[in-house]
Design a protein around this motif. Structure first.
Motif, short mmCIF file in Angstrom:
data_model
loop_
_atom_site.label_atom_id
_atom_site.label_comp_id
_atom_site.label_asym_id
_atom_site.label_seq_id
_atom_site.Cartn_x
_atom_site.Cartn_y
_atom_site.Cartn_z
N VAL A 1 -0.77 24.89 -36.93
CA VAL A 1 0.59 23.93 -37.73
C VAL A 1 0.80 22.29 -37.88
O VAL A 1 1.11 22.39 -39.04
CB VAL A 1 1.54 24.44 -36.42
CG1 VAL A 1 3.26 23.90 -36.74
CG2 VAL A 1 2.08 25.99 -36.33
N SER A 2 0.03 21.49 -37.29
CA SER A 2 -0.25 20.02 -38.25
C SER A 2 -0.65 19.79 -38.61
O SER A 2 -0.11 18.76 -39.54
CB SER A 2 -0.72 19.27 -36.29
OG SER A 2 -1.54 19.78 -36.56
N ARG A 3 -0.98 20.79 -39.58
CA ARG A 3 -1.34 20.44 -40.67
C ARG A 3 -1.12 21.81 -42.15
O ARG A 3 -1.78 21.25 -43.10
CB ARG A 3 -3.39 21.52 -41.19
CG ARG A 3 -4.06 19.96 -40.41
CD ARG A 3 -5.31 20.39 -40.18
NE ARG A 3 -6.70 20.55 -41.47
CZ ARG A 3 -8.09 19.82 -41.92
NH1 ARG A 3 -8.62 20.05 -40.79
NH2 ARG A 3 -7.78 19.76 -43.02
N ILE A 4 0.28 22.22 -42.00
CA ILE A 4 0.16 22.44 -43.08
C ILE A 4 1.39 21.54 -43.37
O ILE A 4 2.73 20.72 -43.39
CB ILE A 4 1.35 23.46 -42.42
CG1 ILE A 4 0.57 24.77 -41.76
CG2 ILE A 4 1.93 24.06 -43.75
CD1 ILE A 4 1.54 25.73 -40.77
N ASN A 5 1.52 21.48 -44.87
CA ASN A 5 2.24 20.20 -45.69
C ASN A 5 3.64 20.61 -46.09
O ASN A 5 3.38 20.67 -47.58
CB ASN A 5 0.61 20.03 -46.47
CG ASN A 5 1.91 18.34 -47.26
OD1 ASN A 5 2.78 18.25 -46.67
ND2 ASN A 5 0.74 17.80 -47.69
N ILE A 6 4.43 21.49 -45.41
CA ILE A 6 5.47 21.45 -46.65
C ILE A 6 6.69 21.25 -45.45
O ILE A 6 6.28 20.73 -44.13
CB ILE A 6 6.09 23.43 -46.47
CG1 ILE A 6 4.39 24.01 -46.11
CG2 ILE A 6 7.33 23.30 -46.72
CD1 ILE A 6 4.49 25.63 -46.74
N SER B 1 2.48 31.77 -30.57
CA SER B 1 2.55 31.28 -31.74
C SER B 1 3.48 30.79 -32.53
O SER B 1 3.37 29.97 -32.98
CB SER B 1 1.52 31.83 -32.80
OG SER B 1 1.51 33.26 -32.76
N THR B 2 4.41 31.79 -32.36
CA THR B 2 5.63 31.18 -33.12
C THR B 2 6.37 30.75 -32.73
O THR B 2 7.23 29.71 -33.42
CB THR B 2 6.72 32.81 -32.35
OG1 THR B 2 6.22 34.28 -32.69
CG2 THR B 2 7.77 33.27 -33.39
N ASN C 1 9.22 25.28 -32.70
CA ASN C 1 9.06 23.48 -32.92
C ASN C 1 8.73 22.17 -33.55
O ASN C 1 10.12 21.38 -33.65
CB ASN C 1 7.72 22.89 -31.17
CG ASN C 1 8.16 24.08 -29.95
OD1 ASN C 1 9.07 24.71 -29.35
ND2 ASN C 1 6.50 24.07 -29.25
N ARG C 2 8.26 23.19 -34.41
CA ARG C 2 7.77 21.94 -35.83
C ARG C 2 9.05 21.79 -36.63
O ARG C 2 9.37 21.07 -37.57
CB ARG C 2 6.85 22.68 -36.27
CG ARG C 2 7.01 21.41 -37.43
CD ARG C 2 5.00 21.27 -37.97
NE ARG C 2 5.46 19.75 -39.15
CZ ARG C 2 4.49 20.85 -40.25
NH1 ARG C 2 3.51 21.04 -40.38
NH2 ARG C 2 5.45 19.08 -41.23
N TRP C 3 9.63 23.18 -36.66
CA TRP C 3 10.57 23.43 -37.98
C TRP C 3 11.87 24.04 -37.00
O TRP C 3 12.22 25.28 -37.72
CB TRP C 3 10.16 23.86 -38.53
CG TRP C 3 9.30 23.55 -40.19
CD1 TRP C 3 9.22 22.86 -40.48
CD2 TRP C 3 7.79 24.09 -39.81
NE1 TRP C 3 8.64 22.47 -41.28
CE2 TRP C 3 7.58 23.17 -41.20
CE3 TRP C 3 7.35 25.00 -39.34
CZ2 TRP C 3 6.02 23.11 -41.05
CZ3 TRP C 3 5.76 25.23 -39.80
CH2 TRP C 3 5.33 24.17 -40.63
N PRO C 4 12.41 23.66 -36.20
CA PRO C 4 13.77 24.00 -35.37
C PRO C 4 14.91 24.88 -36.23
O PRO C 4 15.64 25.65 -35.84
CB PRO C 4 13.63 23.28 -34.38
CG PRO C 4 13.57 22.19 -35.23
CD PRO C 4 12.49 22.29 -35.75
N ASN C 5 15.35 24.18 -37.70
CA ASN C 5 16.45 24.65 -38.43
C ASN C 5 15.81 25.74 -39.61
O ASN C 5 16.38 26.44 -40.15
CB ASN C 5 16.46 23.64 -39.38
CG ASN C 5 17.39 22.26 -38.29
OD1 ASN C 5 17.69 22.59 -36.77
ND2 ASN C 5 17.01 21.07 -38.04
N SER C 6 14.94 26.55 -39.23
CA SER C 6 14.30 26.39 -40.31
C SER C 6 14.46 29.08 -39.79
O SER C 6 14.44 28.54 -38.25
CB SER C 6 12.41 27.14 -40.07
OG SER C 6 12.40 25.92 -40.88
#
Ligand SMILES: C[S@@+](CC[C@H](N)C(=O)[O-])C[C@H]1O[C@@H](n2cnc3c(N)ncnc32)[C@H](O)[C@@H]1O
Length: 262
Positions: free
Chosen positions: A30-35, A51-52, A57-62
């Motif tokens: 997840v840390s390497r996804i560049n979006i 994993s979900t 955690n990285r994209w709480p608004n998605s």
């Protein structure tokens, strides 16, 4: 890369005994996804939802959905994360009309054959500007797999376990690059060996009982036989995974990663 997996149900509680070891690759991927801000994300083979949560955690608004074909895994995910969206379904039958900004999969595609068919099918479900991000254990290359195969191919077990080794699907980096470079605007590939520090040699068996050992154990007709098989695998494992001076055991686990951007 051809066989279908016929397996018994997954055991989420046993699987989560090693939650942090199993989730670390998802954190790294997840840390390497560049979006910057994917709107819609699917976690393919979400298991019990570990994993979900990294995606949430990285994209709480998605809008994040977890998909898995195991009802026991999805029940556990629903129980632990009731506010999230969970679907029981087979990744091979993903609806071609459903579109996502990110298709993510940690430690799952090895259970699905024909990646040369699966990956283009998944790629078709990505919106422009989106990506697919995948981690797959390189199970068959590891000493633990050699240990299991040595036992499985011995006269006591071969009639039960024949063909099990073909149930794990993964290609090499040339294979994945060959698929992705035809589809993606950008590709990243890497490998990592995680040196898990386990409490004992028996813990190696505990670690793989619900994953790499599962297809073999599922083929055996009684608890007694399953125990006997595990004990023989343990004896083989002791050749490869030494006890350290403090009593711990290092269990190296190789994983391949790729990201393809659309
Ligand atoms: C090793 S677990 C991975 C769980 C989680 N993603 C993680 O990072 O720990 C693999 C999961 O893949 C699921 N799975 C296997 N084949 C599948 C398929 N064809 N479609 C959807 N899920 C599948 C299994 O049910 C299992 O929950």
């Amino acid at each position: 890369m051809n066989k279908k997996v016929e397996m018994n149900e997954w055991n989420p509680e046993q699987y989560l005994q090693f939650k942090s070891e199993r989730t670390q690759p998802a954190i790294d991927l997840v840390s390497r996804i560049n979006i910057a801000q994917p709107q819609s994300i699917i976690d393919i083979g979400c298991g019990p939802g570990n994993s979900t949560q990294i995606l949430v955690n990285r994209w709480p608004n998605s809008e994040v959905v977890g998909l898995d074909n195991s009802t026991t895994m999805i029940e556990k995910a629903r129980q632990d994360y009731p506010e999230q969206k969970w679907i029981v379904g087979n990744a091979e039958n993903i609806d071609p009309d459903s579109k996502y900004d990110l298709i993510f999969s940690n430690a799952t595609l090895q259970w699905i054959p024909h990646h040369e068919i699966l990956l283009p099918k998944l790629f078709d479900c990505i919106n422009p500007g989106g990506a697919i991000a995948v981690q797959i254990p390189k199970f068959r290359n590891m000493p633990i797999s050699v240990a299991i195969e040595t036992v499985a191919n011995s006269p006591n077990w071969i009639n039960y376990t024949k063909g099990c080794e073909e149930l794990f699907t993964f290609g090499d980096m040339d294979f994945y690059y060959g698929i992705l470079n035809k589809l993606a605007t950008g590709v990243e590939l890497w490998e990592t060996s995680y040196f898990h520090i386990l409490n004992s040699q028996e813990s190696v068996i505990d670690f793989i009982r619900t994953t790499g050992l599962k297809p073999y154990l599922d083929r055996l007709p009684s608890d007694e036989m399953r125990y006997g098989f595990e004990q023989e695998v343990l004896t083989e494992c002791k050749k490869y995974y030494k006890v350290q001076s403090n009593g711990k055991v290092l269990f190296p686990f190789d994983r391949l990663f790729f990201i393809g951007y659309k």
